[in-house]
Design a protein around this motif. Structure first.
Motif: not given
Length: 205
Positions: A110-116, A140-143, A152-155
């Motif tokens: 998934n892609i999320h609009p913050s720095l998780l 971008v993170h695994f669900v 987390i995969i990439a930020q």
């Protein structure tokens, strides 16, 4: 070895879907192609994008099913029928159950609009601006079965300018998303992503 096939789940405009499709057509998705769109809103603009691109779509209305698990079982059947290797959530507005999460563990992103882990859930951009942070971004993170809690995969970080509005910052975020998501998908297609516990490494060839 066959073509690496992805399914994109989306509920709305489909700008990330479009970016992924354009990257695939330009040979920038690591050899991956979009095999299927999954959409829970048959009238959403993303459906028209898929039609124009000639990409098959599975459209459904959740209220036509007895439970989330029921429609997810049908989705899994469609994913298997299309030989999907990776499930890519791109503005899909429903939490997934164990039916898909367990079946595609390690192959569901998934892609999320913050720095998780900062600002999970809805309106992450509004949350960040209200809190007054000076930097936010895209993750971008695994669900997994939590709310934006997977490894987390990439930020990518994005500075928040003085006087920034939700609208202006959203534009900046979406521009970064359209660059980062295809890049991450290309890593999967090239077999470069490794997950151990919560640690994700991306190898360089």
């Amino acid at each position: 070895m066959g073509v690496y096939r992805i399914a994109v789940f989306a509920s709305g405009e489909g700008s990330n879907f479009q970016a992924l499709a354009e990257a695939a057509n330009a040979g920038k998705l690591g050899g991956a192609e979009i095999a299927l769109l999954v959409c829970d809103k048959p009238s959403a603009p993303v459906v028209g994008r898929a039609e124009r691109l000639g990409i098959p779509a599975f459209l459904f209305k959740p209220k036509d099913y007895d439970s989330r698990e029921a429609y997810e079982r049908e989705i899994v059947e469609k994913l298997e029928a299309h030989g999907v290797d990776l499930v890519v959530l791109a503005g899909y507005m429903r939490l997934l159950t164990h039916v898909i999460v367990e079946k595609y563990a390690g192959r569901l992103i998934n892609i999320h609009p913050s720095l998780l882990p900062a600002f999970p859930g809805k309106d992450a951009i509004g949350q960040a601006l209200a809190y007054g942070v000076k930097v936010s971004g895209v993750t971008v993170h695994f669900v997994d079965e939590g709310m934006d809690t997977g490894p987390i995969i990439a930020q990518a970080a994005i500075p928040i300018a003085s006087g920034e509005t939700s609208e202006s910052f959203a534009e900046a975020v979406h521009a970064v998303e359209r660059e980062l998501y295809p890049e991450v998908v290309s890593w999967f297609a090239q077999g470069r992503v490794k997950l151990e516990g919560r640690q994700v490494t991306v190898s360089n060839f």
